[in-house]
Design an enzyme around this catalytic site. Structure first.
Site, PDB file in Angstrom:
ATOM      1  N   HIS A   1      -7.480  -6.116  -0.097  1.00 41.97           N
ATOM      2  CA  HIS A   1      -6.229  -5.386   0.115  1.00 41.97           C
ATOM      3  C   HIS A   1      -5.469  -5.924   1.336  1.00 41.97           C
ATOM      4  O   HIS A   1      -5.940  -5.787   2.467  1.00 41.97           O
ATOM      5  CB  HIS A   1      -6.643  -3.929   0.352  1.00 41.97           C
ATOM      6  CG  HIS A   1      -5.522  -2.961   0.387  1.00 41.97           C
ATOM      7  ND1 HIS A   1      -4.713  -2.712  -0.694  1.00 41.97           N
ATOM      8  CD2 HIS A   1      -5.073  -2.154   1.387  1.00 41.97           C
ATOM      9  CE1 HIS A   1      -3.821  -1.790  -0.369  1.00 41.97           C
ATOM     10  NE2 HIS A   1      -4.015  -1.439   0.884  1.00 41.97           N
TER      11      HIS A   1
ATOM     12  N   SER B   1       0.818  -1.210   0.000  1.00 38.48           N
ATOM     13  CA  SER B   1       0.000   0.000   0.000  1.00 38.48           C
ATOM     14  C   SER B   1       0.854   1.263   0.000  1.00 38.48           C
ATOM     15  O   SER B   1       1.719   1.419  -0.855  1.00 38.48           O
ATOM     16  CB  SER B   1      -0.895  -0.068   1.238  1.00 38.48           C
ATOM     17  OG  SER B   1      -2.170   0.365   0.914  1.00 38.48           O
TER      18      SER B   1
HETATM   19  C1  GCU Z   1      -5.502   4.586   1.599  1.00 31.54           C
HETATM   20  C2  GCU Z   1      -4.895   5.401   0.490  1.00 31.54           C
HETATM   21  C3  GCU Z   1      -4.002   4.566  -0.417  1.00 31.54           C
HETATM   22  C4  GCU Z   1      -3.001   3.781   0.400  1.00 31.54           C
HETATM   23  C5  GCU Z   1      -3.694   3.003   1.502  1.00 31.54           C
HETATM   24  C6  GCU Z   1      -2.759   2.325   2.501  1.00 31.54           C
HETATM   25  O1  GCU Z   1      -6.459   3.712   1.088  1.00 31.54           O
HETATM   26  O2  GCU Z   1      -5.946   6.015  -0.221  1.00 31.54           O
HETATM   27  O3  GCU Z   1      -3.309   5.364  -1.347  1.00 31.54           O
HETATM   28  O4  GCU Z   1      -2.247   2.938  -0.441  1.00 31.54           O
HETATM   29  O5  GCU Z   1      -4.503   3.892   2.282  1.00 31.54           O
HETATM   30  O6  GCU Z   1      -1.601   2.635   2.575  1.00 31.54           O
HETATM   31  O7  GCU Z   1      -3.267   1.530   3.279  1.00 31.54           O
END
Ligand code: GCU
Length: 424
Positions: free
Chosen positions: A403, A261
């Site tokens: 995710h 992420s």
């Molecule tokens: C949010 C953000 C993303 C990121 C994610 C994370 O969803 O919008 O850009 O990758 O957090 O790091 O968990």
């Protein structure tokens, strides 16, 4: 304890922020038919119009040009200055994991401008090894002691900070949304694992700057291209690599860096800048990571720069709702990893991260691999779910589910590293 007393307020704030985020995610475009028509800047065409046809031209001219562009327009410029760094071994356990590994906990102290930043590294090294071992480097979200379940580890220094009143989201306060890591599997496969909590390097909220490593450097240069959190996290990964390459057990030619992420964004940026990382792995890094911004699918530049104003340099905000004006896109970031090994991974339910955009940026790095006579991804079509494609230098998979970074992802990465490091 402060943490308990403030928790209800924080929890409410978290719910509110969570609602805003979910609404924005719902409002995002998830319709391929609505992806704007876009033209990607040619990775091999220099700003003066010259076409790159040789490795030398790439390395001497175009690569530095792309690196500069992405520094100045997206993540901010990483200073050349060094800060003083000391290491203190706080604990060693030669019989960790039931005797399978030796663990070490090492406190890094960075100092500059009259300030200090402390960051706690945890390393696990297989005891059953012949010679030096490959090293897997990855930041964790929730502290060393949280991500490595069942291990008796000290709390990362980020945990000694009070929770920030406006931001309920030091990620570790959220409670285990990130899967624990399969430490034993990593060790059994002969890899060392080195980790640190990313918030030790730069606290993940807009007002965190004075506590992070960027405050250790003199403020120079243009304010629009000043580095912030992602730049700092990438810099920190290189400092971890500085320590790793000095260890008698580490194979310095076999360093892999990975991140999930926001930390996948930082891993790509670290891999782009620091060529000691031989394998660079982006686990669902999404917008501002592997995903092409010009597709404006899922998370957009407008959303990310507004919600996380402390991640990128300020110049990046000029592309909010204006992606087509970008003189670069994320395929130029992935191309900076060439000719080293690149792995981009997505999750089927994670369309906020734009899986197709993630795939395509790995695909469009292929011309640079071709300069080296190497094969990148050969098809613009994504593979089926749970069917990784691995060429000699570039790999991609889309995993079923949501995710996260799950044992499936880990085992694909280790397979790819085995190939990359000639361990098969
Ligand atoms: C949010 C953000 C993303 C990121 C994610 C994370 O969803 O919008 O850009 O990758 O957090 O790091 O968990």
């Amino acid at each position: 304890m402060t943490r308990n007393r403030t928790f209800p307020a924080l929890f409410l704030a978290f719910l509110t922020l969570g609602t805003v985020r979910v609404q924005s995610q719902n409002a995002a475009n998830y319709d391929e038919a609505k992806v704007p028509r876009f033209t990607l800047p040619e990775v091999l065409t220099c700003q003066d119009g010259t076409m790159v046809t040789t490795r030398r031209q790439w390395e001497k001219k175009r690569r530095p040009e792309v690196l500069r562009l992405i520094s100045e327009q997206e993540y901010g410029v990483t200073p050349d200055e060094k800060v003083k760094t000391t290491y203190e071994v706080l604990a060693t356990d030669p019989q960790a994991l039931g005797g399978k590994a030796t663990s070490q906990q090492v406190m890094f102290t960075f100092s500059g401008q009259g300030r200090e930043v402390k960051a706690l590294l945890a390393a696990y090294v297989p005891n059953n090894r012949k010679g030096r071992v490959p090293v897997f480097i990855e930041y964790n979200f929730q502290g060393n002691h949280n991500v490595l379940e069942g291990q008796d580890l000290m709390r990362s220094p980020a945990f000694t900070r009070p929770l920030h009143p406006h931001d309920p989201l030091p990620r570790w306060a959220e409670g285990g949304h990130v899967a624990p890591w399969p430490l034993e599997q990593i060790i059994d496969r002969g890899y060392a694992l080195v980790t640190m909590c990313f918030e030790d390097i730069y606290p993940d909220y807009p007002e965190g700057e004075p506590l992070g490593v960027t405050a250790l450097f003199p403020e120079t240069g243009d304010a629009g291209s000043r580095w912030q959190a992602i730049g700092a996290w990438a810099w920190g990964s290189s400092r971890i690599a500085d320590w790793v390459v000095r260890q008698p057990w580490a194979n310095r030619k076999q360093l892999a860096i990975a991140g999930l992420s926001r930390l996948g964004k930082a891993a790509l940026w670290a891999g782009a800048q620091d060529e000691r990382f031989q394998v660079v792995i982006s686990n669902e890094s999404g917008c501002g990571g592997a995903a092409l911004s010009k597709r404006a699918y899922g998370e957009t530049v407008a959303f990310i720069t507004k919600t996380f104003p402390h991640w990128f340099c300020r110049n990046f905000s000029q592309y909010a709702n204006n992606e087509q004006a970008m003189p670069f896109d994320q395929h130029m970031l992935t191309a900076l990893v060439a000719p080293r090994h690149l792995y981009v991974a997505s999750a089927e339910e994670d369309n906020w991260a734009d899986q197709k955009g993630e795939y395509l940026s790995a695909y469009y790095a292929s011309p640079v691999y071709a300069l080296y006579g190497l094969k990148g991804l050969s098809s613009p079509e994504m593979p089926a779910v749970n069917q990784p494609v691995m060429t000699e230098r570039v790999a991609y998979h889309i995993r079923s589910g949501s995710h996260n970074q799950l044992p499936y992802d880990w085992s694909c990465y280790l397979d790819f590293c085995d190939k990359a490091f000639g361990r098969q």
